[in-house]
Design an enzyme around this catalytic site. Structure first.
Site, PDB file in Angstrom:
ATOM      1  N   SER A  51       0.820  -1.213   0.000  1.00  0.00           N
ATOM      2  CA  SER A  51       0.000   0.000   0.000  1.00  0.00           C
ATOM      3  C   SER A  51       0.854   1.263   0.000  1.00  0.00           C
ATOM      4  O   SER A  51       0.414   2.313   0.455  1.00  0.00           O
ATOM      5  CB  SER A  51      -0.924   0.011   1.225  1.00  0.00           C
ATOM      6  N   GLY A  52       2.073   1.162  -0.504  1.00  0.00           N
ATOM      7  CA  GLY A  52       2.961   2.311  -0.527  1.00  0.00           C
ATOM      8  C   GLY A  52       3.943   2.342   0.617  1.00  0.00           C
ATOM      9  O   GLY A  52       4.496   3.403   0.951  1.00  0.00           O
ATOM     10  N   THR A  53       4.216   1.184   1.213  1.00  0.00           N
ATOM     11  CA  THR A  53       5.120   1.106   2.369  1.00  0.00           C
ATOM     12  C   THR A  53       6.507   1.665   2.046  1.00  0.00           C
ATOM     13  O   THR A  53       7.054   2.481   2.800  1.00  0.00           O
ATOM     14  CB  THR A  53       5.255  -0.353   2.841  1.00  0.00           C
TER      15      THR A  53
ATOM     16  N   TRP B 113       7.491   3.663  -0.338  1.00  0.00           N
ATOM     17  CA  TRP B 113       7.410   5.098  -0.627  1.00  0.00           C
ATOM     18  C   TRP B 113       7.291   5.908   0.660  1.00  0.00           C
ATOM     19  O   TRP B 113       7.991   6.897   0.851  1.00  0.00           O
ATOM     20  CB  TRP B 113       6.210   5.342  -1.536  1.00  0.00           C
TER      21      TRP B 113
ATOM     22  N   HIS C  49       3.215  -3.659   9.710  1.00  0.00           N
ATOM     23  CA  HIS C  49       2.003  -4.048   8.986  1.00  0.00           C
ATOM     24  C   HIS C  49       0.898  -4.473   9.953  1.00  0.00           C
ATOM     25  O   HIS C  49      -0.196  -4.831   9.518  1.00  0.00           O
ATOM     26  CB  HIS C  49       2.288  -5.219   8.037  1.00  0.00           C
TER      27      HIS C  49
ATOM     28  N   TYR D 261      -3.031   7.108  -0.187  1.00  0.00           N
ATOM     29  CA  TYR D 261      -2.034   6.938  -1.248  1.00  0.00           C
ATOM     30  C   TYR D 261      -2.383   7.801  -2.460  1.00  0.00           C
ATOM     31  O   TYR D 261      -1.518   8.469  -3.035  1.00  0.00           O
ATOM     32  CB  TYR D 261      -1.999   5.457  -1.631  1.00  0.00           C
TER      33      TYR D 261
ATOM     34  N   ARG E 295       7.251  -1.563  -8.862  1.00  0.00           N
ATOM     35  CA  ARG E 295       6.614  -2.003 -10.099  1.00  0.00           C
ATOM     36  C   ARG E 295       6.084  -0.786 -10.863  1.00  0.00           C
ATOM     37  O   ARG E 295       6.783  -0.218 -11.682  1.00  0.00           O
ATOM     38  CB  ARG E 295       5.494  -3.016  -9.800  1.00  0.00           C
TER      39      ARG E 295
END
Length: 338
Positions: A84-86, A88, A145, A234, A300
């Protein structure tokens, strides 16, 4: 005689310690055997532990952290659902928090270290004692998490309660990103079809899921304690990174100055931490994160709305129904495109 007594004391202590470890292992094994389980997205089984799905290999670490970790008031925890954008969020938070020590253009650690190395997961930092011994890097910055209800008590304590930043990604893109990661990221993992993974996802069988429990736990807490829990989306961060980076900096206690804004520092940090930039760095093209995930698998697309290329209308309808049934009435909405 004294040496014999000393050796006897050491032997007794060692035996006692070994006995305790053996007892702990037995208790752990008994606990695992008692938990509901499902075939995971990879070769690992998932177990329903404290209301969330988790591989057995992580349950021991989560138990130790839950029992023994002591938060500090100036700690900063970054919380996310997997994929989920960890990565970033770690890059952004580290760069904003440590910007007095490193500038984006002068030997920044992100140029030579993966964000997960710079900001350890809670159980990794706790076991390696990075969080407890490295006082020089106060405030401590770590990630997790874990769903809110399963966090160590001291993190949630009203008396202590460190600050928590939660990054929420819409469930559609989260699923697609997770499916790519867990089925394509490592040769050692068994492939899982999109349909099979989707069926598990909407039943809640997803690492640290169900996803709706995870999201709503932090959402509700952010409404009740906005001074302690910052809930970021996000899609909003993608749409207007400067605005939400300023919110993040303010929340963690290091707001950007007028001079920094005029000098374009926020834009510099945003560019440094962008997925396009991180993907092209040599450190993220090689090496592994954890035991078998390649660093390059962490980067990705990072797009909003990529799910439309994978989910059928029937899948979308099923996921819509789950979201409505599980999350309706709490005020949490999602952007599925920009």
């Amino acid at each position: 005689m004294e040496n014999d007594q000393t050796r006897a004391t050491i032997t007794t202590a060692t035996t006692s310690s070994s006995s305790k470890e053996a007892d702990h292992d037995d208790c752990h094994d008994l606990l695992i055997a008692s938990l509901p389980k499902e075939k995971g997205w990879s070769s690992h089984q998932l177990y329903l532990y404290q209301g969330f799905w988790c591989p057995s290999v992580l349950i021991r670490e989560e138990m130790a952290v839950h029992q023994h970790f002591q938060a500090r008031q100036n700690d900063i925890a970054l919380a996310t659902n997997p994929k989920s954008g960890t990565t970033w969020l770690k890059a952004l938070a580290f760069s904003i928090l440590r910007r007095q020590h490193y500038t984006p253009s002068q030997n920044h650690p992100l140029l030579t270290s993966n964000p997960h190395t710079l900001v350890p997961f809670l159980f990794q930092g706790f076991l390696d004692q990075d969080l407890t011994s490295n006082i020089a890097h106060s405030p401590r910055l770590f990630s997790t998490h874990l769903p809110y209800h399963a966090l160590p008590p001291s993190i949630k304590s009203c008396a202590i309660g460190c600050r928590i930043v939660y990054l929420c990604r819409n469930p559609y893109d989260t699923f697609i990103s997770a499916w790519h990661f867990f089925t394509k990221a490592s040769d050692s993992l068994e492939p899982l079809s999109l349909n099979d993974a989707f069926d598990m996802y909407i039943r809640g069988v997803f690492g640290y899921g169900p996803f709706w429990v995870h999201m709503l736990g932090y959402w509700k807490e952010s409404l009740e304690r906005p001074q302690k829990v910052l809930f970021l989306k996000y899609e909003d961060l993608k749409d207007n990174p400067i605005l939400h980076m300023k919110r993040l900096a303010e929340f963690i206690g290091v707001p950007f100055s007028i001079e920094e804004e005029k000098e374009g520092l926020i834009e510099e940090i945003s560019r440094l931490c962008s997925i396009n930039n991180l993907r092209e760095l040599d450190v993220n093209k090689t090496g592994k994160f954890g035991s078998h995930f390649e660093n390059k698998a962490l980067f990705r697309k990072g797009e909003v709305g990529d799910w439309v290329n994978y989910l059928t209308p029937e899948m979308v309808e099923r996921l819509d129904k789950v979201i409505q049934e599980k999350m309706d009435g709490f005020g949490l909405t999602f952007k599925t495109s920009l």
